[in-house]
Design an enzyme around this catalytic site. Structure first.
Site: not given
Ligand code: THU
Length: 127
Positions: A44, A48, A55
């Site tokens: 992150e 944001y 993935e």
């Molecule tokens: N996130 C992923 O890494 N993969 C997903 O398929 C869903 C969301 C992450 C993005 C963010 O860092 C956190 O999960 C919350 O959305």
């Protein structure tokens, strides 16, 4: 490599997630046509919208290593059962789907679940 092993690797990768804002960790492991696997975790940013999902991190690493066809991806989150890829990641996965399709592997409790990317992203856009 079998799907159980891929899921274990995704779980390990989720421990490296950088998630100071959401506290929601995700790990991924992609299996390419070459037989090679690559991991990714989400990371992150204080701006944001710049966050990268696990993935897409795994796909990017595969592509940077010369891969173009992905047969399967395992996704794990310690914070959610059956954590499937978000919509943006589904589209990115589609780009590198192997000719025979792509399996998306998730976990519910101790059970491995296998989805088809086609089912997760029906009637998608692809040039
Ligand atoms: N996130 C992923 O890494 N993969 C997903 O398929 C869903 C969301 C992450 C993005 C963010 O860092 C956190 O999960 C919350 O959305």
């Amino acid at each position: 490599m079998n799907y159980e092993e891929m899921m274990k690797i995704a779980e390990e990768a989720s421990k490296r997630a950088y998630t100071p804002y959401s506290k929601f960790a995700v790990g991924a492991c992609v299996l390419c046509e070459s037989g090679n696997t690559y991991i990714g975790c989400n990371f992150e940013n204080s701006s944001y919208g710049l966050t990268i999902c696990a993935e897409r991190n795994a796909v990017g690493t595969a592509v940077a290593n010369g891969e173009r066809k992905i047969n399967a991806i395992a996704v794990f989150s310690p914070d959610m059962q059956n954590c499937t890829p978000c919509g943006a990641c589904r589209q990115v996965l589609k780009e590198f789907e192997a000719d025979g399709g792509m399996d998306v592997i998730t976990k519910i409790g101790d059970e491995i679940r296998v989805h088809k990317l086609d089912e997760l992203l029906p009637e998608c856009f692809k040039l």
